[in-house]
Design an enzyme around this catalytic site. Structure first.
Site, short mmCIF file in Angstrom:
data_model
loop_
_atom_site.label_atom_id
_atom_site.label_comp_id
_atom_site.label_asym_id
_atom_site.label_seq_id
_atom_site.Cartn_x
_atom_site.Cartn_y
_atom_site.Cartn_z
N LYS A 112 22.68 -34.52 -37.93
CA LYS A 112 23.12 -36.16 -38.31
C LYS A 112 23.44 -36.26 -39.86
O LYS A 112 23.00 -35.67 -40.61
CB LYS A 112 21.63 -37.04 -38.19
CG LYS A 112 22.01 -38.43 -38.18
CD LYS A 112 20.77 -39.20 -38.14
CE LYS A 112 21.07 -40.63 -38.12
NZ LYS A 112 19.90 -41.37 -37.87
N SER A 187 20.58 -45.31 -35.57
CA SER A 187 21.83 -44.62 -36.20
C SER A 187 22.04 -43.23 -35.84
O SER A 187 22.87 -42.51 -36.25
CB SER A 187 21.51 -44.56 -37.68
OG SER A 187 20.13 -44.05 -37.97
N SER A 211 16.12 -45.97 -34.80
CA SER A 211 17.50 -45.02 -34.76
C SER A 211 17.32 -43.82 -33.90
O SER A 211 18.21 -43.12 -33.59
CB SER A 211 17.69 -44.93 -36.23
OG SER A 211 18.03 -45.82 -36.87
#
Length: 507
Positions: A112, A187, A211
């Site tokens: 990520k 996210s 997230s």
């Protein structure tokens, strides 16, 4: 390595690469189907046993990324194919040489883009860092590298991870593979989509307000928000612990446990971490659900709005646990929900706004910050130290009320999001069921309220709504009961084959 052994390993790498290419040219098949469809833990075992080569694995994943990723924009900063195949060949050479192997040896992995990987772009989705290349690995990434992954690139995230919808001005928008017109969540949206489409075997992520949970639910995969202090974070402050955590995402419970076992464990550089290593989480058995008591939060007594169909889909899904002998009852903490929500908003101003303050104070960089970032900083500037202390006390009141539920229930459950995936062009939904959203993240109140508790929480696929879009359940366990979260995820997987076999429209 000595110079002689390094040369020998290089020669072996070349030989392994040539052998793998020859097998690929002959149409060599894997023992149990397409490589990219295999569970990550099985694939790692096959590489270690030389049943399949890391080069074959890398080639299969890169081919799939080349075909599908342009439609969803999940994997970003993809590295050069030739270089990745060379690294995979070196991984095969290490296996052939009998070297000690990590549990993820040879697996392709995309991190990520809120974590640093040495030599790879590290933009955080912000134009401030659009050209930044990481000089060193982050703490969690160090563990992935030691476990043997080959870093192929990054997965997309919102700017600074703000908001549960993955779009930013550097890389663009990540789209939902179940409906390309819809949001992937965030996210960790890039990671969730990459998993759903078999672009990666495993995905790491992070979770502050949901997230890891919201995108897992919206892409019908698994995600674990661990207990605070379980996985080392790259933070400015070692002592005032953030509500944000790093954790795993996967297509099945065994893979979730495997990645978490690599991520978790004490690090002396982070003094507030929990003691112990991560190996204990590697082999998780499904929870025996007979006699277990499950608290269903629902809409928390009307305090949390939901799009029609979400509560119905998720409550119906819990019948699976009831069929296994569990008891499901309504369970709402004895504490004002609005007061808890305001505590989340204010404490997030303090923590997230503080992380962005230096950019805000630089006029040139401030001009590049999105509205949500400005709002967080300015909210933090309006707080005094005594305000932070007071709101932290409110948070403690809420978390104690939830802890009280665990004296009666083994798990506390609610949907992973308050609505199904919304149009990708939106910044965020402005209302839910006629109720106006006061902030850019109020539509994630349900996950934010769980964040406040500090409880580990696993997101599992719950099914599909009236329009065929996925939603998940978030299942919270008592503080530090991370293993129980993994065990209940394994139990859920065992009775949810009908949900898990459904594939996105692109797959």
């Amino acid at each position: 390595l000595t110079r002689r052994s390094a040369l020998a390993l290089g020669a072996a790498s070349a030989a392994v690469l040539a052998e793998a290419r020859a097998k690929a040219a002959q149409g060599a098949a894997t023992p149990s189907g397409p490589i990219t469809a295999l569970p990550g833990h099985q694939l790692a075992g096959m590489i270690a046993a030389r049943q399949v080569s890391a080069v074959e694995v890398m080639s299969a994943y890169l081919d799939r990324i080349e075909r599908l990723n342009p439609k969803v924009n999940a994997v970003i900063a993809l590295q050069d194919r030739a270089g990745l195949l060379k690294q995979a060949a070196a991984a095969d050479a290490a296996v052939k040489a009998g070297a000690a192997l990590g549990p993820l040896h040879g697996l392709p992995h995309a991190v990520k883009d809120l974590s640093a990987v040495a030599g790879l772009p590290f933009t955080l989705g912000s134009p401030i860092f659009k050209d930044q290349i990481a000089a060193a690995d982050g703490l969690m990434v160090e563990r992935l590298r030691k476990a043997g992954v080959v870093f192929i690139g990054k997965t997309n995230s919102p700017e600074f991870g703000l908001g549960s919808h993955t779009f930013n001005p550097v890389w663009g928008t990540t789209r939902n593979p179940w409906d390309l017109t819809r949001s992937a969540g965030g996210s960790t949206g890039g990671g969730a989509v990459a998993l759903a489409l078999d672009l990666v075997p495993l995905a790491d992520g992070s979770d502050y307000g949901g997230s890891l949970r919201n995108p897992a639910g919206w892409n019908s995969v698994f995600g674990l928000r661990p207990s605070l202090g379980r996985v080392p974070n790259d933070t400015q402050d070692d002592w005032l612990v953030s509500m944000g955590v790093a954790g795993p995402m996967a297509r099945n419970a065994a893979d979730l446990a495997l990645l978490f076992s690599v991520q978790a464990g004490f690090d002396p550089r982070r003094p507030m971490m929990l003691d112990g290593g991560g190996d204990a989480f590697r082999a998780i058995r499904p929870e025996a659900m007979k006699g277990k008591r499950i608290g269903w939060a629902g809409d928390l007594g009307g305090a949390v709005p939901y799009e029609p169909g979400v509560l119905e889909t998720c409550r119906k899904a819990l019948v699976r646990f009831e069929d296994m002998g569990a008891v499901v009852e309504d369970a709402v903490p004895d504490f004002p929900v609005e007061q808890a929500w305001q505590a989340f908003v204010k404490l997030r101003h303090w923590q997230q706004g503080g992380n962005l303050l230096a950019f805000y104070r630089d006029p040139a960089k401030r001009a590049l910050l999105k509205e949500a970032a400005l709002w967080e900083v300015e909210g933090g500037l309006a707080l005094s130290a005594f305000d932070v202390n007071a709101w932290s006390a409110v948070r403690s009141g809420w978390s104690r009320a939830v802890a009280g539920l665990f004296r009666r229930y083994d798990y506390w459950v609610m949907p992973s999001s308050q609505l199904f995936p919304f149009p990708a062009e939106w910044t965020y939904p402005k209302d839910i069921a006629g109720r106006q959203m006061r902030t850019y993240h109020e539509w994630m109140m349900a996950t934010c309220l769980v964040t406040l508790t500090g409880c580990p929480t696993v997101a599992v696929p719950a099914g599909f709504g009236p329009a065929g879009l996925p939603i998940g359940l978030q299942i919270a366990a008592p503080v530090h009961a991370d293993g129980e979260c993994l065990a209940v995820a394994a139990a859920w997987e065992a009775v949810s084959g009908d949900i898990l076999k459904r594939r996105p429209v692109l797959a």
